[in-house]
Design an enzyme around this catalytic site. Sequence first.
Site, PDB file in Angstrom:
ATOM      1  N   GLY A  58      30.495  44.488  41.207  1.00 54.34           N
ATOM      2  CA  GLY A  58      31.924  44.811  41.078  1.00 54.34           C
ATOM      3  C   GLY A  58      32.413  44.607  39.661  1.00 54.34           C
ATOM      4  O   GLY A  58      31.613  44.441  38.741  1.00 54.34           O
ATOM      5  N   ASN A  59      33.713  44.655  39.495  1.00 55.16           N
ATOM      6  CA  ASN A  59      34.289  44.391  38.169  1.00 55.16           C
ATOM      7  C   ASN A  59      35.627  43.687  38.324  1.00 55.16           C
ATOM      8  O   ASN A  59      36.085  43.446  39.433  1.00 55.16           O
ATOM      9  CB  ASN A  59      34.398  45.690  37.357  1.00 55.16           C
ATOM     10  CG  ASN A  59      35.297  46.702  38.034  1.00 55.16           C
ATOM     11  OD1 ASN A  59      36.491  46.474  38.197  1.00 55.16           O
ATOM     12  ND2 ASN A  59      34.713  47.819  38.459  1.00 55.16           N
ATOM     13  N   ARG A  60      36.254  43.349  37.205  1.00 58.43           N
ATOM     14  CA  ARG A  60      37.439  42.485  37.237  1.00 58.43           C
ATOM     15  C   ARG A  60      38.755  43.222  37.475  1.00 58.43           C
ATOM     16  O   ARG A  60      39.821  42.624  37.383  1.00 58.43           O
ATOM     17  CB  ARG A  60      37.561  41.732  35.905  1.00 58.43           C
ATOM     18  CG  ARG A  60      36.461  40.749  35.677  1.00 58.43           C
ATOM     19  CD  ARG A  60      36.684  40.023  34.358  1.00 58.43           C
ATOM     20  NE  ARG A  60      35.487  39.332  33.930  1.00 58.43           N
ATOM     21  CZ  ARG A  60      35.103  38.152  34.399  1.00 58.43           C
ATOM     22  NH1 ARG A  60      35.826  37.541  35.311  1.00 58.43           N
ATOM     23  NH2 ARG A  60      34.002  37.584  33.968  1.00 58.43           N
TER      24      ARG A  60
END
Length: 415
Positions: free
Chosen positions: A218-220
């Site tokens: 995932g990412n932020r």
Amino acid sequence: MVAAPPTEDRPELALEGKRIVLGVTGGIAAYKSIEVCRRLIDAGAHVTPILTKAALNMVGATTFAALASEPPKTSLFRDQDPIPHTTLGQAADLIVVCPATARVISDYRVGRSADLLSATLIATEAPVIVCPAMHTEMWNHPAVQDNIAVLARRGTIVVGPESGRLAGGDRGEGRLASPESIVEAVLRSLGNQDLAGLKVVVTAGGTREAIDPVRFIGNRSSGKQGHALATEAWRRGANVTLITTVDRSIPSGIDRIEVTSAAEMQAEVQLHAEGADIIVMAAAVADFRPVSVATKKIKKADGTPQIELEPTEDILAGLGKSKRAGQILVGFAAETNDLIENARSKLLRKGADFLVGNDVSAPGVGFAHDTNAVTILGDDGSTMEVTLRGKDEIARAVFDVVGQKLQSLTQSETG
Ligand code: CTP
């Protein structure tokens, strides 16, 4: 209470200069109108409350005197102004009745001036929002439904009611809409309607690419900027579809589609892109995904896994290739270095009309923050810098630029 004039550090508030009459009637939900009043004031509006006699049994005039722009009005006759209803009705940019009981809805439908609030309602040409709140049996009564249908046909904006807990512990339809959705309806009703009738698709949040049933890449991205963009487009009158990976509140009028992975997002974007006038790709789409997803949780005992990755489809680039004339494509670029060069090359590579670049390494900018600072690059070579401010204001700046382009396209078509 007078709002300070806008400066470069304090951009104009969304309801600055707008005069709103807040009508409060005697429903149990009257206490929620205090929150609505505060939110309208925070958005810069001049709020004049009118409390009916029954409302005064539920909430105190002093509370409104402390929060609103002027003391609440409670009577047609005990006012220095001999004709308060016409003075208020003529000056109002909008009247919100919150909560609206069956009684006020009925008076307004038949044009009966029973008290200051109902008299003001028929002495105005301003838009009116009514927010019904009552028990389910009352709300479902044919008389109430008929009154509401007539008001809606006349152009009255009806917000809610919602389903949920009611007075006395009952549950059902009839609960006052949330203060948030009431204020959103005000913003939509009084806002610049330059996107009225247009179809806008916005993507938001970071995609998740499954590794196994419990893990993902995932990412932020928090989705805050994408949701602010969808909300702004809706306020400007657009029909909005938001394709998002996050559960964050948005006005109930927005069509919200939840997705998880880049492939799901692409499928939904494709489905909705064709009829769209504007597409804003604010989502942080994963560039790579595992080639295969383990069907069972990968166990430590099996050793360190080697996860082979493959590229995902570039959704924005695909849209750029199939873009039809007049459609506007907006991309985002989160960068940590060489912002302008990187964003400009993405703009050209992906065939977008605008690329909104932000330097996510700068303080208060990008992922998870409530603020952002961006540079909006146009395919005509234009560059516009928007300094650090709330994500809602960044959204306003983006649609200002998009609105201008749409206007020039329409002018060149008709000219
Ligand atoms: N984007 C997309 N599909 C992808 C990756 C990105 O539609 N698979 C879109 C994003 O929504 C954004 C724009 O492309 O609007 C730029 O995304 P970004 O991640 O900054 O660019 P990349 O092309 O992935 O380049 P890089 O990560 O190498 O900077």
